[in-house]
Design an enzyme around this catalytic site. Structure first.
Site, short mmCIF file in Angstrom:
data_model
loop_
_atom_site.label_atom_id
_atom_site.label_comp_id
_atom_site.label_asym_id
_atom_site.label_seq_id
_atom_site.Cartn_x
_atom_site.Cartn_y
_atom_site.Cartn_z
N HIS A 1 6.47 -15.08 -0.38
CA HIS A 1 7.87 -15.24 0.02
C HIS A 1 8.60 -16.25 -0.85
O HIS A 1 9.81 -16.17 -1.05
CB HIS A 1 7.96 -15.55 1.51
CG HIS A 1 7.62 -14.34 2.32
ND1 HIS A 1 6.36 -14.12 2.81
CD2 HIS A 1 8.34 -13.23 2.60
CE1 HIS A 1 6.34 -12.95 3.41
NE2 HIS A 1 7.53 -12.39 3.30
N GLU B 1 3.87 -1.17 7.19
CA GLU B 1 3.30 -2.15 6.29
C GLU B 1 1.84 -2.45 6.57
O GLU B 1 1.29 -3.44 6.11
CB GLU B 1 4.15 -3.43 6.22
CG GLU B 1 4.61 -3.98 7.52
CD GLU B 1 5.61 -5.14 7.35
OE1 GLU B 1 5.78 -5.66 6.24
OE2 GLU B 1 6.20 -5.53 8.37
N ASN C 1 4.96 -4.88 0.24
CA ASN C 1 4.33 -6.19 -0.01
C ASN C 1 3.12 -6.37 0.90
O ASN C 1 2.04 -6.76 0.46
CB ASN C 1 5.32 -7.33 0.26
CG ASN C 1 6.56 -7.21 -0.58
OD1 ASN C 1 6.54 -6.57 -1.62
ND2 ASN C 1 7.65 -7.81 -0.13
N ASP C 2 3.35 -6.09 2.19
CA ASP C 2 2.23 -6.22 3.12
C ASP C 2 1.31 -5.01 3.06
O ASP C 2 0.10 -5.14 3.23
CB ASP C 2 2.74 -6.43 4.55
CG ASP C 2 3.10 -7.89 4.79
OD1 ASP C 2 2.28 -8.75 4.42
OD2 ASP C 2 4.18 -8.17 5.31
N ARG D 1 -1.53 -11.87 -0.27
CA ARG D 1 -0.44 -11.76 -1.25
C ARG D 1 -0.03 -13.10 -1.86
O ARG D 1 0.73 -13.14 -2.82
CB ARG D 1 0.77 -11.05 -0.62
CG ARG D 1 1.40 -11.79 0.54
CD ARG D 1 2.32 -10.89 1.34
NE ARG D 1 3.71 -11.07 1.01
CZ ARG D 1 4.72 -10.53 1.70
NH1 ARG D 1 4.46 -9.77 2.75
NH2 ARG D 1 5.95 -10.73 1.36
N CYS E 1 11.15 -0.99 0.91
CA CYS E 1 11.86 -2.27 0.83
C CYS E 1 10.97 -3.41 0.33
O CYS E 1 11.40 -4.55 0.31
CB CYS E 1 12.49 -2.64 2.17
SG CYS E 1 11.29 -3.04 3.44
C1 PEP Z 1 7.02 -6.16 2.96
O1 PEP Z 1 6.00 -6.54 3.53
O2 PEP Z 1 7.02 -5.36 1.99
C2 PEP Z 1 8.34 -6.65 3.37
C3 PEP Z 1 9.44 -6.16 2.84
O3 PEP Z 1 8.38 -7.67 4.27
P1 PEP Z 1 8.08 -9.20 3.90
O4 PEP Z 1 8.03 -9.28 2.40
O5 PEP Z 1 9.17 -10.01 4.49
O6 PEP Z 1 6.76 -9.43 4.54
MG MG Z 2 6.11 -7.62 5.38
#
Ligand code: PEP
Ligand code: MG
Length: 585
Positions: free
Chosen positions: A195, A441, A464-465, A475, A512
């Site tokens: 993040h 995710e 991402n997750d 991550r 996303c």
């Molecule tokens: C993800 O996990 O891809 C996502 C968009 O959420 P975050 O990055 O806030 O965990």
């Molecule tokens: Mg996420």
């Protein structure tokens, strides 16, 4: 020591593009505050055990750093060995223990007292070299303290235009650093989709993470150059290097302004497919940039930033006001608001106070699980009331993170129904048809997308997750970041299956995660059937330019070939071949 120091180059993970020059500002040493409180006689053993545990953890971290350095840099290697010896020095450890026992104080305070005594001895030494060793003692202290506290930092106050150097930065630190107008961020720890990286990108601060030992080579006030796209950090650059990077900076700025000039063109492929490009944001103050970069709306608003670093919890009204302000600023453009996704690396004071003591926070009581548990449920309820009230003001969708399957989605809907019934009974307006969607995710959700599609109004794939949980790779962990691979064949299969399930059920699906903003990956996503992408606003022009240059029919052929390939490297190579052959538009 003021003699000219040699230029040092290090390669890390470039997570936020841009070239910047600045003076290093090391965070940690003097900003970390040791909490001080008295303890009961019964707690002395616990405090001493905490101290030993933190020393053991510090020792292990230093050993790991040494392992990596051994062949590279002998003098750094020796400094770290000296730090390890200091960790076990009886003047430090025994003295700290004695303070804890005799004065009935906590481990952090006992350690601080022992370190102060050692510093006083160093201060009284005439020899300048020895006096400078004081900073080594502080360095060791800071590491143990960090381990005692679990990576805690105090308020950060770097000068504007500084390049901030830290072992690690929390997302809250990074957001705060943006306000101090720093020129760049570099850290030992971290991964591409941490993040911290996402925030750096959102605020267009060039950043390189995963440098492993950069805090050991840089001193405050060293001149540093960062190339945030290439992941290169140069300490004490020569005049020739500075010249080279000034040229590169001019080249990159010219390229981005050429892309920026195309921001109002449609994101339509050469074969006429319209792709919807949205922005990911962390707060209403990012809307202006998102629109400026040509985003059609917001595909992901991460509301957890209303909680992070805040001592007071957001109320129903905070959620309502924030959402209404977002809708006002978007002036009719759509927004997807995600309910708060706290836990793992996104912590809030109330959550830290709950002291969940989880061995694996990424697999623990986080995200929607927290919202459905006793601890988070009143906060979730308040958020849903605020959001539903705001839904009367403009085009809004509500999205739930980390859904594991249909049972969890149904549990969430029970809370939504409760809130709807309350608002109706109170005569408060809301949009009765507001769309309720879910983040895909985790593999469990991806594998049951066909089942979920009949109960969710839309999907948004949080890659991402999804990569983290599919590859079993944290991550934010730089040691395993080489496995964090968006183009692994497993990812292609999952994204393809989710897109197919959504198409069959006739519901929209967006990607996303950060891979949505990577123009090198766009042909794969479009070829897999994705037509909506949500990304850091700054990535929109580049992705749009890629979309405009390609054909979906070609991308489908690339994907058909990619699906037969066994490794990410081979998949990357064929997409790269395809992209190289595209004509700029
Ligand atoms: C993800 O996990 O891809 C996502 C968009 O959420 P975050 O990055 O806030 O965990
Ligand atoms: Mg996420």
């Amino acid at each position: 020591m003021s003699e000219a120091r040699p230029e040092v180059r290090r390669q890390g993970l470039g997570v936020s593009p841009g070239i910047s020059f600045g003076r290093a500002y090391l965070i940690g040493r003097d900003t970390l505050k040791a909490p001080r409180h008295h303890v009961e006689a019964d707690d002395v053993d616990t405090e001493i055990a905490r101290l030993h545990k933190a020393i053991g953890a510090s020792d292990k971290q230093l050993a790991k750093i040494k392992e990596k350095l051994a062949s590279e840099n002998e003098s750094d290697f020796h400094i770290i060995t000296a730090h390890q010896l200091m960790l076990h020095d009886e003047h430090l450890v025994e003295a700290a223990k004695a303070y804890i026992k005799d004065e009935l104080i906590n481990a952090e305070w006992g350690l601080r007292r022992a370190v102060d005594d050692i510093r006083a001895v160093f201060d009284s030494i005439e020899d300048e070299y020895m006096r400078e060793r004081r900073s080594d003692v502080e360095f060791v202290f800071e590491r143990v303290l960090r381990n005692l506290l679990g990576r805690e930092t105090g308020p950060l106050n770097p000068p504007p235009d500084a390049i901030v150097v830290a072992y690690d930065l929390s997302p809250a630190d990074t957001a705060q650093l943006h306000k101090s107008a720093v020129a760049g961020l570099i850290t030992d720890a971290g991964g591409k989709t941490s993040h911290t990286a996402i925030i750096a990108r959102a605020h267009e601060i060039p950043a390189v993470v995963g440098l492993e030992t950069i805090t050991e080579v840089i001193e405050t006030d060293d001149l540093v150059v960062i190339d945030g796209a290439a992941g290169i950090v140069i300490v004490n650059p020569t005049a020739a290097t500075v010249g080279e990077y000034r040229d590169e900076q001019r080249r990159q700025m010219a390229a981005s302004s050429a892309l920026y000039a195309t921001r109002d063109l449609p994101a339509r492929t050469q074969d006429g497919v319209d792709v919807l490009l949205f922005a990911n944001i962390d707060g209403p103050d990012e809307i202006a940039d998102a629109i400026d970069y040509g985003a059609m709306g917001v595909g992901l608003y991460r509301t957890e930033y209303l909680f992070m670093g805040q001592e007071t919890l957001p109320t129903e009204d905070t959620h309502y006001q924030t959402a209404v302000s977002l809708l006002d600023k978007l002036a009719g453009r759509p927004v997807t608001i995600r309910t708060f996704d706290l836990g793992a690396d996104k912590l809030a004071p109330f959550l830290e106070r709950a002291d969940l003591d989880e061995a694996n926070p990424a697999l623990g009581l986080r995200s929607i699980r927290l919202c459905l548990a006793e601890l988070g449920r009143p906060l979730f309820h308040a958020q849903l009331r605020g959001l539903l009230r705001a839904s009367a003001h403009g085009p809004m969708k509500i999205m739930f993170p980390m859904i594991s399957g249909t049972a969890e989605l149904r549990a969430v809907k029970v809370v939504v129904d409760e809130v709807r019934a309350e608002l109706t009974a109170e005569g408060i307006a809301f949009d009765p048809d507001v769309k309720l969607g879910i983040m895909i995710e985790m593999p469990a959700a991806a594998l049951t997308a066909d089942l979920l599609a009949s109960e969710a109004d839309f999907f948004s794939i949080g890659t991402n997750d999804l990569i983290q949980y599919t590859m079993a790779v944290d991550r934010v962990n730089e040691h395993v970041s080489y496995l964090y691979e968006p183009l692994h064949p497993a990812m292609l299969r999952m994204i393809g299956d989710v897109a197919a399930a959504a198409a069959k059920a006739n519901i929209p699906v967006t990607v996303c995660g950060e891979m949505a903003g990577d123009p090198a990956i766009a042909p794969i996503l479009l070829g897999l059937g994705i037509k909506e992408l949500s990304m850091s606003a700054v990535s929109v022009p580049e992705v749009k330019s890629r979309v405009r240059a390609m054909k979906v029919s070609d991308a489908q052929n690339v994907v058909a070939a990619a699906r037969r390939l066994p490794t990410a490297a081979e998949i990357r190579a064929i997409v790269s071949d395809y992209v190289t052959g595209l004509k700029p538009t």
